[in-house]
Design a protein around this motif. Structure first.
Motif, mmCIF file in Angstrom:
data_model
loop_
_atom_site.group_PDB
_atom_site.id
_atom_site.type_symbol
_atom_site.label_atom_id
_atom_site.label_comp_id
_atom_site.label_asym_id
_atom_site.label_seq_id
_atom_site.Cartn_x
_atom_site.Cartn_y
_atom_site.Cartn_z
ATOM 1 N N UNK A 99 0.840 -1.191 0.000
ATOM 2 C CA UNK A 99 0.000 0.000 0.000
ATOM 3 C C UNK A 99 0.883 1.253 0.000
ATOM 4 N N UNK A 100 1.933 1.263 0.817
ATOM 5 C CA UNK A 100 2.799 2.437 0.891
ATOM 6 C C UNK A 100 3.811 2.499 -0.257
ATOM 7 N N UNK A 101 4.151 1.345 -0.853
ATOM 8 C CA UNK A 101 5.112 1.290 -1.969
ATOM 9 C C UNK A 101 4.524 0.415 -3.072
ATOM 10 N N UNK A 102 3.485 0.890 -3.742
ATOM 11 C CA UNK A 102 2.790 0.042 -4.717
ATOM 12 C C UNK A 102 3.649 -0.375 -5.910
ATOM 13 N N UNK A 103 4.735 0.338 -6.191
ATOM 14 C CA UNK A 103 5.590 -0.036 -7.319
ATOM 15 C C UNK A 103 6.222 -1.414 -7.133
ATOM 16 N N UNK A 104 6.205 -1.932 -5.916
ATOM 17 C CA UNK A 104 6.709 -3.285 -5.682
ATOM 18 C C UNK A 104 5.890 -4.325 -6.428
ATOM 19 N N UNK A 130 -6.299 9.071 -6.270
ATOM 20 C CA UNK A 130 -6.827 7.804 -6.778
ATOM 21 C C UNK A 130 -5.725 7.026 -7.492
ATOM 22 N N UNK A 131 -4.812 6.389 -6.745
ATOM 23 C CA UNK A 131 -3.767 5.606 -7.410
ATOM 24 C C UNK A 131 -4.375 4.414 -8.142
ATOM 25 N N UNK A 132 -3.796 4.077 -9.300
ATOM 26 C CA UNK A 132 -4.327 3.016 -10.143
ATOM 27 C C UNK A 132 -3.269 1.963 -10.445
ATOM 28 N N UNK A 133 -3.710 0.716 -10.502
ATOM 29 C CA UNK A 133 -2.853 -0.382 -10.944
ATOM 30 C C UNK A 133 -3.137 -0.583 -12.427
ATOM 31 N N UNK A 146 -6.217 1.334 -6.721
ATOM 32 C CA UNK A 146 -5.346 0.733 -5.706
ATOM 33 C C UNK A 146 -6.014 0.953 -4.354
ATOM 34 N N UNK A 147 -6.776 -0.056 -3.934
ATOM 35 C CA UNK A 147 -7.508 0.060 -2.680
ATOM 36 C C UNK A 147 -7.310 -1.217 -1.877
ATOM 37 N N UNK A 148 -7.029 -1.084 -0.604
ATOM 38 C CA UNK A 148 -6.721 -2.225 0.260
ATOM 39 C C UNK A 148 -7.894 -3.224 0.316
ATOM 40 N N UNK A 149 -9.133 -2.736 0.140
ATOM 41 C CA UNK A 149 -10.293 -3.626 0.175
ATOM 42 C C UNK A 149 -10.347 -4.562 -1.036
ATOM 43 N N UNK A 150 -9.688 -4.192 -2.140
ATOM 44 C CA UNK A 150 -9.690 -5.023 -3.344
ATOM 45 C C UNK A 150 -8.618 -6.105 -3.294
ATOM 46 N N UNK A 151 -7.615 -5.932 -2.440
ATOM 47 C CA UNK A 151 -6.502 -6.884 -2.376
ATOM 48 C C UNK A 151 -6.868 -8.002 -1.412
ATOM 49 N N UNK A 152 -6.975 -9.206 -1.965
ATOM 50 C CA UNK A 152 -7.331 -10.361 -1.148
ATOM 51 C C UNK A 152 -6.086 -11.052 -0.618
#
Length: 174
Positions: A99-104, A130-133, A146-152
């Motif tokens: 979440x803090x370093x999404x480029x990973x 609104x960060x996007x993947x 990029x939302x924590x609720x979408x990441x399972x």
């Protein structure tokens, strides 16, 4: 060592001086700063280990790197445009890191819990509100918030991220 088992940390973009130093442009500067004594360079499609003699941060995303046994300008020139990798097994992540370093997440395979494999994460659009993947499959791009609720689930060794996306989001791109 295979590329699937590694994380791309940057690219050597130019030489620095005449004593074999190179400049590494890193999309993951925090990861490079935590790199051990060696990295892998992609040379002719193979990952070759190189030992770091010294490195200095030149900016937020650039580092001057001196590799062992690279002592001349001509030897350093051969490394320009080379991708730099580190093994995933040397890294430890938790959900907050992504979440803090999404480029990973760049290079990870994205899987939706309903639609299955979506493609590979090729970029992160770092919009503060609104960060996007960016997920690419067969020349199509899918933009996912990029939302924590979408990441399972994130499986670092397998380089996969499982998402639970809102109904209809994937259908917009098909």
């Amino acid at each position: 060592m295979q590329k699937e088992d590694c994380l791309l940390v940057g690219t050597i973009v130019k030489i620095h001086g005449i004593h074999g130093e190179v400049v590494l442009d890193s999309s993951n500067p925090e990861i490079f700063e935590n790199t051990g004594e060696s990295v892998f360079l992609e040379i002719e499609g193979l990952l070759v280990p190189f030992f770091i003699d010294d490195w200095v941060s030149a900016s937020n995303v650039r580092f001057r790197v001196k590799f062992c046994w690279i002592d001349t300008e001509s030897a350093a020139k051969n490394l320009v445009d080379t991708h730099v990798y580190i093994p995933l097994k040397e890294l430890e992540f938790d959900e907050s890191d992504f979440v803090s370093k999404p480029h990973l997440l760049i290079g990870f395979k994205a899987i939706d819990s309903i639609h299955g494999e979506l493609g590979k994460i090729t970029d992160i659009i770092d919009n503060p509100s609104n960060p996007l993947i960016v997920i690419t499959k067969e020349k199509k791009e899918l933009l996912v918030p990029m939302h924590i609720d979408f990441i399972k689930e994130v499986k670092v060794p397998k380089k996969t991220i499982t998402l639970t996306l809102p109904q209809g989001l994937v259908d917009l791109y098909e």
